[in-house]
Design a protein around this motif. Structure first.
Motif, PDB file in Angstrom:
ATOM      1  N   GLN A 419      41.497  41.473  24.314  1.00 19.56           N
ATOM      2  CA  GLN A 419      40.193  41.410  24.995  1.00 19.56           C
ATOM      3  C   GLN A 419      40.187  40.347  26.080  1.00 19.56           C
ATOM      4  N   ALA A 420      40.803  39.186  25.809  1.00 18.78           N
ATOM      5  CA  ALA A 420      40.864  38.125  26.813  1.00 18.78           C
ATOM      6  C   ALA A 420      41.671  38.577  28.029  1.00 18.78           C
ATOM      7  N   ILE A 421      42.793  39.259  27.789  1.00 22.56           N
ATOM      8  CA  ILE A 421      43.616  39.754  28.901  1.00 22.56           C
ATOM      9  C   ILE A 421      42.827  40.745  29.745  1.00 22.56           C
ATOM     10  N   GLU A 422      42.105  41.661  29.101  1.00 15.73           N
ATOM     11  CA  GLU A 422      41.304  42.629  29.847  1.00 15.73           C
ATOM     12  C   GLU A 422      40.191  41.940  30.634  1.00 15.73           C
ATOM     13  N   MET A 423      39.576  40.887  30.074  1.00 15.37           N
ATOM     14  CA  MET A 423      38.503  40.181  30.778  1.00 15.37           C
ATOM     15  C   MET A 423      39.050  39.425  31.994  1.00 15.37           C
ATOM     16  N   VAL A 424      40.233  38.824  31.861  1.00 12.98           N
ATOM     17  CA  VAL A 424      40.842  38.132  33.000  1.00 12.98           C
ATOM     18  C   VAL A 424      41.140  39.123  34.116  1.00 12.98           C
ATOM     19  N   GLN A 425      41.667  40.304  33.758  1.00  9.87           N
ATOM     20  CA  GLN A 425      41.951  41.312  34.776  1.00  9.87           C
ATOM     21  C   GLN A 425      40.673  41.762  35.481  1.00  9.87           C
ATOM     22  N   GLU A 426      39.586  41.800  34.728  1.00 10.45           N
ATOM     23  CA  GLU A 426      38.323  42.270  35.313  1.00 10.45           C
ATOM     24  C   GLU A 426      37.659  41.202  36.162  1.00 10.45           C
ATOM     25  N   THR A 427      37.642  39.933  35.694  1.00  8.88           N
ATOM     26  CA  THR A 427      36.904  38.879  36.397  1.00  8.88           C
ATOM     27  C   THR A 427      37.781  38.042  37.309  1.00  8.88           C
ATOM     28  N   ARG A 428      39.133  38.064  37.087  1.00  6.70           N
ATOM     29  CA  ARG A 428      40.071  37.237  37.849  1.00  6.70           C
ATOM     30  C   ARG A 428      39.701  35.763  37.768  1.00  6.70           C
ATOM     31  N   SER A 429      39.221  35.326  36.602  1.00 10.99           N
ATOM     32  CA  SER A 429      38.820  33.931  36.413  1.00 10.99           C
ATOM     33  C   SER A 429      39.274  33.475  35.030  1.00 10.99           C
ATOM     34  N   LEU A 430      39.064  32.177  34.757  1.00 15.69           N
ATOM     35  CA  LEU A 430      39.495  31.576  33.493  1.00 15.69           C
ATOM     36  C   LEU A 430      38.731  32.168  32.303  1.00 15.69           C
ATOM     37  N   VAL A 431      39.471  32.481  31.232  1.00 16.54           N
ATOM     38  CA  VAL A 431      38.886  32.942  29.972  1.00 16.54           C
ATOM     39  C   VAL A 431      39.475  32.076  28.852  1.00 16.54           C
ATOM     40  N   VAL A 432      38.589  31.539  27.990  1.00 15.27           N
ATOM     41  CA  VAL A 432      39.016  30.649  26.913  1.00 15.27           C
ATOM     42  C   VAL A 432      38.604  31.257  25.574  1.00 15.27           C
ATOM     43  N   ILE A 433      39.531  31.280  24.615  1.00 15.69           N
ATOM     44  CA  ILE A 433      39.216  31.743  23.260  1.00 15.69           C
ATOM     45  C   ILE A 433      39.749  30.719  22.263  1.00 15.69           C
ATOM     46  N   ARG A 449      43.855  29.453  26.802  1.00 17.05           N
ATOM     47  CA  ARG A 449      43.215  29.518  28.123  1.00 17.05           C
ATOM     48  C   ARG A 449      43.996  30.517  28.968  1.00 17.05           C
ATOM     49  N   PHE A 450      43.336  31.600  29.387  1.00 21.19           N
ATOM     50  CA  PHE A 450      43.970  32.699  30.114  1.00 21.19           C
ATOM     51  C   PHE A 450      43.597  32.618  31.596  1.00 21.19           C
ATOM     52  N   LEU A 451      44.622  32.786  32.466  1.00 18.73           N
ATOM     53  CA  LEU A 451      44.405  32.783  33.915  1.00 18.73           C
ATOM     54  C   LEU A 451      45.228  33.918  34.539  1.00 18.73           C
ATOM     55  N   PRO A 452      44.728  34.501  35.641  1.00 23.60           N
ATOM     56  CA  PRO A 452      45.463  35.594  36.282  1.00 23.60           C
ATOM     57  C   PRO A 452      46.656  35.077  37.089  1.00 23.60           C
ATOM     58  N   LEU A 453      47.738  35.908  37.143  1.00 29.65           N
ATOM     59  CA  LEU A 453      48.920  35.653  37.966  1.00 29.65           C
ATOM     60  C   LEU A 453      49.107  36.827  38.925  1.00 29.65           C
ATOM     61  N   PRO A 454      49.900  36.653  39.929  1.00 25.61           N
ATOM     62  CA  PRO A 454      50.205  37.804  40.800  1.00 25.61           C
ATOM     63  C   PRO A 454      50.863  38.932  40.021  1.00 25.61           C
ATOM     64  N   GLU A 455      50.912  40.091  40.639  1.00 23.08           N
ATOM     65  CA  GLU A 455      51.539  41.281  40.067  1.00 23.08           C
ATOM     66  C   GLU A 455      50.861  41.704  38.772  1.00 23.08           C
ATOM     67  N   ASN A 456      49.552  41.458  38.697  1.00 22.69           N
ATOM     68  CA  ASN A 456      48.748  41.914  37.560  1.00 22.69           C
ATOM     69  C   ASN A 456      49.252  41.348  36.232  1.00 22.69           C
ATOM     70  N   GLN A 457      49.754  40.097  36.286  1.00 32.97           N
ATOM     71  CA  GLN A 457      50.193  39.417  35.074  1.00 32.97           C
ATOM     72  C   GLN A 457      49.199  38.323  34.709  1.00 32.97           C
ATOM     73  N   ILE A 458      49.316  37.841  33.465  1.00 30.38           N
ATOM     74  CA  ILE A 458      48.379  36.826  32.955  1.00 30.38           C
ATOM     75  C   ILE A 458      49.194  35.741  32.268  1.00 30.38           C
ATOM     76  N   ILE A 459      48.786  34.481  32.486  1.00 26.80           N
ATOM     77  CA  ILE A 459      49.403  33.368  31.775  1.00 26.80           C
ATOM     78  C   ILE A 459      48.389  32.822  30.779  1.00 26.80           C
ATOM     79  N   ALA A 460      48.870  32.471  29.585  1.00 24.93           N
ATOM     80  CA  ALA A 460      48.016  31.885  28.545  1.00 24.93           C
ATOM     81  C   ALA A 460      48.618  30.550  28.114  1.00 24.93           C
ATOM     82  N   VAL A 461      47.815  29.489  28.211  1.00 29.36           N
ATOM     83  CA  VAL A 461      48.223  28.160  27.756  1.00 29.36           C
ATOM     84  C   VAL A 461      47.529  27.926  26.409  1.00 29.36           C
ATOM     85  N   VAL A 462      48.319  27.736  25.354  1.00 31.78           N
ATOM     86  CA  VAL A 462      47.792  27.637  23.986  1.00 31.78           C
ATOM     87  C   VAL A 462      48.020  26.222  23.466  1.00 31.78           C
TER      88      VAL A 462
END
Length: 813
Positions: A419-433, A449-462
Motif C-alpha cells: 500500500q505504501a509503494i502504491e501511495m508513493v507512486q500515486e502522490t510522488r511524495s514521502l510516505v511513512v508507516i 519511510r518511502f520515497l520515489p526514485l526514477p524509472e518508477n522505483q521506490i526506496i524505503a529507509v527502515v
C-alpha cells in the motif's frame, strides 16, 4: 500495408467498434437500466399504494382505539346498555367514519353487541357468518395479553376482503384489567379501491390469490425471507404492472394488489437509441474523409522524410515543415532534436561518470548508518537491499532480492508495504508507516519511510524504533496510571468522570480512604505505608468487575466509578469492599488494613460531577469518623507487637515495670492516676518503632548522630499518642519522660518540678529495672549497685526526694 491504408483501416475499425459498443451499451446496458428504472418506479408506486392501504388501516386502528379505551365502552361490555347503542352506534357513526362493522365481545368470547352496515346501500346488514365462526375463545382477534396489544390486518370473507382491527376494551385512562375486545372492520370493495386510486393517482386493482390474471410466481413472494416482496411484470409493450402480496391476519397469502403504469420511458428510449446510431454513422463517414486530407497524407510525408534521414545518417539534413498545427510543430521539433543530439551524447557520457561517483558515495553512507535500505520495483519486487544492521532483517539480504515483500514477511506487513509503494507512486511524495515484526531477540518495532526514485522505483529507509516505542508506551501508561499501585490516576479519573457526566445514567461513585496511613508512615516509614496502599489497591481491584474504573486519587484516597447501578448495588459494592478487607486481615498481615467507604449515585443530569464527588466524600468522611479510632488502636497494637518481635520490649519487662511503678505511685500519693501510669508503663517507648534496629540493639556506645536519631523517639511517641484517643491523656507524659531534674534531658530541656511527677517516677523505676536487668552491651547490677547509681544521679538525672523515697520503700527487691 502502407501507413495510409493502415490508418484508414484502424480508424474505420475503431468507428465500427464504437458503433458496436454503443449498440451494446444502449441495447443491453442503457435499455436494461431504463427497464430497471421503470421497475423501480413501479415498485415505488406499488409501495405508495401499500402505504395508502396501511394509512387506511392505521385510521381504522385509531378509530377503534378511541372507542375501545373509553369508560362508556368499558361499562357497556360489563353491563350492556340500550342507551349506549341508541346514542353511539347509529348509522351516521358508520357512514361518517366509513366503518362496515363493529363487534363488542367480552373476555369469554361472547358477542355482547355487533352491527354490520352496507356503506354502498346505506342499510344495516347481517354480520358475516364467516367472521362470527372465527370468533371463538383463543382466536387471534380475541387475544389481548396486555393493555397495549393490538391485532390488525386483512380477513378474506365470502362477502369480500375486510380491513379489520381488534383492540382490548379499557378505561379512558388506558388502564385494565381488559374486559373484552372491540373489533372494527371496513370492506375493501370497489368504492374503497377507487378512492385509494384517486388518492394515490394510480391505476389499482385488488385480486384474490388464484386469479388467472396475476403472475403464477407471485405466491413465491410469501416464502421469501428478505429482499423486496413486490413483483413487477410487463403486461405488454405499452403497460407494466407491479404486484404486492397481501397476507391476512394469520400470515397466509390473501390478496394481490396490482398497480398498472404506462411504459413511457421505455418507448422514448428505444426511439432515441435508433436516432443516435444513425447520427453517429453519418459523423463517422465525414470524419474519415477529413482525416485522409488533413492528417494522414501529411503524416505519410513526414514519415518518409524521417526515414530518409535515418537511412543516410546525416544529422544536418532536415524534414519538410508545412502548416502551423501540431504536425508542423512536430516537424520543427524533429529538426531541433537533430541539432541537439550531438550535445546530448556528450552530456550523457558526463552523467555516467557522475552516476558512478554518486553510487560509490551512497554505498559508503548505507554501510555507515544502522538503517535498512530497500529499493523496490513498482509491483513491490525487492531490487536491492542494504543493511547497516543485519540483525534487523527478517531474512538474509541474498534471500530477499528478487522477491516481493508480501511473499516473504507476515501478510499484514507485506500488505502495508505494498500500500505504501502504491501511495508513493500515486502522490510522488514521502510516505511513512510503522510496523512490528517478531525476530529472534523478540518483537521489534520499525519505521519505514518511502520515497520515489526514477524509472518508477521506490526506496524505503527502515529504522528500528523499538526503544522509542517502548519509551512512548511507558510514558503513556505512566500518564494515566499510579506508579505505585498500577491503578488509574487522578488525571484519568477526572477525564472519565467528565465523560460519564455527559453520557449514560445512572453513574455511581465510591470514595475510599485508608485509615491510619499517616500514622503508619510516621512510625514504620513510607515503605510500610506503600505496602498498605498496594494492599488496599489489590483489595479494591478484586472487589469489582474488569470494566469498572478503580483509581488512586492521591495520598490515601481511592475512587471507583460504576455505571448502570442502583442504590442496592452500590450498597452491595461497599459491602464487598468491607468483606475483602476482612479477608485480608484474616490472613494476619503485618499491618492491619482499614478502609472507610462512602458512595453517591447520579441518576439524572441535575447533579454535576463535582456535586457527586462532594456527596461521596461527605459519606466517606462520616464513616471515617466512626472507624478512625478503632483503626488507630489496631495500628498501635501492631506497633507494640513489632517492638516485641524485635526484642526491644518484652511482656515480662513491661509487667515488672507496671508493678514497680504502681507500688511507687501509691507511696507517692498518685493512686488516682493509676490508669495513666499503667498506660505510661506500657507505651512510654512506643516512639522506638521509628528508630532503626541497628541503633536500638547496638552493642556499645552510640555515636552523636545515633544519639540524635534515638532521642527523636519521644516526639514520635507523642505524635502517635496524639492520634490515638486512648493514649491521648498520656501524650504529654510520653514527650517528657526523658527530661532530667537538672534540665539536661530531652527533648524540651525542662527541669525540676516542671517535669510531670509521673515522668519523674517512671524515670527512677525504669532506670532501676534497666540496671538490674541484662542488656546486650553489659550484665545486670546487684540491688546495692543499682541503689548506689540512683544516689549518684540524684539531683542531676533524678528527683532527689523521690530517689530517697524509692530507696526507703524498696530496701530489697
Amino acid at each position: 500495408m502502407k501507413l495510409r491504408n493502415r490508418i484508414l483501416f484502424i480508424v474505420a475499425l475503431t468507428l465500427a467498434c464504437v458503433i458496436a459498443v454503443l449498440y451494446f451499451f444502449a441495447k443491453i446496458i442503457l435499455l436494461g437500466n431504463l427497464v430497471k428504472l421503470e421497475e423501480d418506479y413501479t415498485r415505488r408506486d406499488v409501495q405508495r399504494a401499500l402505504s395508502a392501504l396501511n394509512d387506511d388501516l392505521s385510521d381504522l386502528s385509531r378509530f377503534a382505539w378511541d372507542w375501545a379505551a373509553w369508560d362508556d365502552t368499558y361499562s357497556f361490555i360489563e353491563a350492556p346498555d340500550d342507551d349506549y347503542i341508541r346514542t353511539n352506534l347509529v348509522d351516521s357513526t358508520f357512514t361518517g367514519n366509513h366503518i362496515s362493522l363493529m363487534l363488542f365481545l367480552n373476555n369469554s368470547g361472547r358477542l355482547v353487541y355487533g352491527k354490520c352496515y352496507d356503506l354502498n346501500g346505506n342499510r344495516e346488514v347481517p354480520i358475516p357468518q364467516g367472521l362470527l365462526k372465527q370468533l371463538v375463545p383463543g382466536n387471534l382477534l380475541l387475544r389481548h395479553p396486555t393493555t397495549s396489544s393490538i391485532v390488525k390486518g386483512i380477513l378474506v370473507l365470502p362477502q369480500g376482503p375486510l380491513l379489520v382491527v381488534s383492540h382490548p376494551v379499557l378505561t379512558s385512562s388506558s388502564q385494565g384489567p381488559v374486559r373484552g375486545s372491540l373489533i372494527v372492520g371496513r370492506f375493501l370493495d370497489s368504492h374503497v379501491i377507487d378512492q385509494l386510486a384517486v388518492t394515490t393517482r394510480l391505476s389499482l386493482a385488488l385480486k384474490r390469490i388464484g386469479d388467472s390474471s396475476i403472475p403464477s410466481d407471485l405466491q413465491s413472494l410469501s416464502d421469501s425471507t428478505g429482499g423486496s416482496r413486490i413483483l413487477v411484470r410487463p403486461l405488454d409493450a405499452g403497460t407494466i404492472a407491479g404486484y404486492a402480496l397481501l397476507k391476512d391476519i394469520y400470515g397466509k397469502p390473501a390478496l394481490a394488489l396490482q398497480v398498472s403504469i404506462p411504459r413511457v420511458i421505455y418507448r422514448e428510449a428505444r426511439a432515441g437509441f435508433f436516432y443516435l446510431i444513425a447520427a453517429f454513422l453519418l459523423f463517422s463517414l465525414v470524419l474519415l474523409l477529413y482525416l485522409e486530407k488533413a492528417v494522414i497524407s501529411r503524416i505519410t510525408a513526414l514519415s518518409a522524410g524521417v526515414s530518409r534521414i535515418g537511412t543516410a545518417g546525416d544529422l544536418y539534413e532536415r524534414v519538410t515543415v508545412s502548416g502551423n498545427d501540431e504536425l508542423g510543430s512536430l516537424a520543427r521539433e524533429i529538426n531541433r532534436m537533430l541539432e541537439r543530439l550531438d550535445q546530448y551524447h556528450r552530456k550523457l557520457l558526463e552523467s555516467e561518470e557522475q552516476y558512478r561517483q554518486t553510487a560509490t558515495e551512497l554505498q559508503a553512507i548505507f554501510q555507515a548508518l544502522p538503517d535498512l535500505y530497500f529499493r523496490f520495483a513498482s509491483d513491490g519486487t525487492i531490487l536491492d537491499v542494504k543493511a547497516g544492521r543485519v540483525a534487523d532483517l527478517y531474512l538474509p539480504p541474498e534471500r530477499l532480492i528478487g522477491r516481493k515483500m508480501q511473499d516473504i514477511s507476515l501478510p499484514s506487513i507485506g500488505k502495508q508495504f505494498l500500500q505504501a509503494i502504491e501511495m508513493v507512486q500515486e502522490t510522488r511524495s514521502l510516505v511513512v508507516i510503522e510496523y512490528s515484526i517478531p525476530l529472534k531477540r523478540g518483537e521489534q518495532f520499525f519505521e519505514a519511510r518511502f520515497l520515489p526514485l526514477p524509472e518508477n522505483q521506490i526506496i524505503a529507509v527502515v529504522r528500528n524504533i523499538t526503544e522509542r516505542k517502548l519509551a512512548d508506551e511507558q510514558l503513556r501508561y505512566l500518564s494515566l496510571h499510579d506508579p505505585l499501585t498500577g491503578l488509574y490516576n487522578r488525571t484519568f479519573f477526572d477525564e472519565e468522570l467528565r465523560r460519564l457526566e455527559e453520557g449514560r445514567l445512572p453513574v455511581g461513585l465510591i470514595l475510599c480512604d485508608v485509615d491510619g496511613l499517616k500514622l503508619v508512615n510516621d512510625t514504620l516509614g513510607h515503605k510500610a505505608g506503600d505496602v498498605l496502599l498496594v494492599a488496599a489497591a489489590r483489595v479494591l481491584k478484586e472487589s469489582f468487575r474488569q470494566g469498572d474504573i478503580v483509581a488512586k486519587l492521591g495520598g490515601d484516597e481511592f475512587a471507583v466509578l460504576l455505571t448502570d447501578v442502583s442504590e442496592n448495588s452500590m450498597d452491595n459494592a461497599c459491602n464487598r469492599i468491607r468483606k475483602a478487607v476482612a479477608r485480608y486481615n484474616a490472613g494476619a498481615p503485618r499491618i492491619p488494613l482499614s478502609i472507610s467507604v462512602g458512595w453517591a449515585l447520579r441518576t439524572d443530569k441535575s447533579k454535576t460531577g463535582v456535586e457527586l464527588f462532594k456527596e461521596a466524600d461527605t459519606n466517606m468522611y462520616r464513616e471515617k469518623l466512626q472507624n478512625s479510632d478503632n483503626a488507630r488502636s489496631l495500628i498501635v497494637q501492631t506497633l507494640i507487637k513489632i517492638l516485641e518481635e524485635r526484642g526491644i520490649i518484652s511482656p515480662d519487662q513491661t509487667e515488672r515495670l507496671l508493678q514497680l511503678l504502681a507500688d511507687f505511685a501509691s507511696a507517692a500519693g498518685l493512686s488516682e492516676r493509676r490508669m495513666e501510669l499503667c498506660l505510661l508503663a506500657q507505651f512510654h517507648d512506643i516512639g522506638n518503632i521509628a528508630v532503626p534496629e541497628r541503633i536500638l540493639l547496638k552493642r556499645g556506645r552510640l555515636t552523636p548522630e545515633e544519639q540524635a536519631e534515638m532521642r527523636l523517639h519521644c516526639e514520635m511517641g507523642y505524635r502517635i499518642a496524639q492520634s490515638v484517643p486512648v493514649l491521648f491523656p498520656i501524650a504529654d507524659l510520653i514527650l517528657k519522660h526523658h527530661e532530667w531534674w537538672n534540665g539536661q534531658g530531652y527533648p524540651l530541656g525542662i527541669a525540676g518540678e516542671e517535669i510531670p511527677l509521673e515522668c519523674r517516677l517512671l524515670a527512677i523505676a525504669e532506670a532501676y529495672l534497666a540496671m538490674t536487668g541484662d542488656r546486650p552491651y553489659r550484665k545486670r547490677m546487684t540491688h546495692e549497685e543499682a541503689v548506689a547509681e540512683l544516689k549518684r544521679c540524684a539531683g542531676t538525672q533524678f528527683d532527689p526526694v523521690l530517689v530517697e523515697r524509692f530507696i526507703s520503700l524498696f530496701p530489697t527487691l
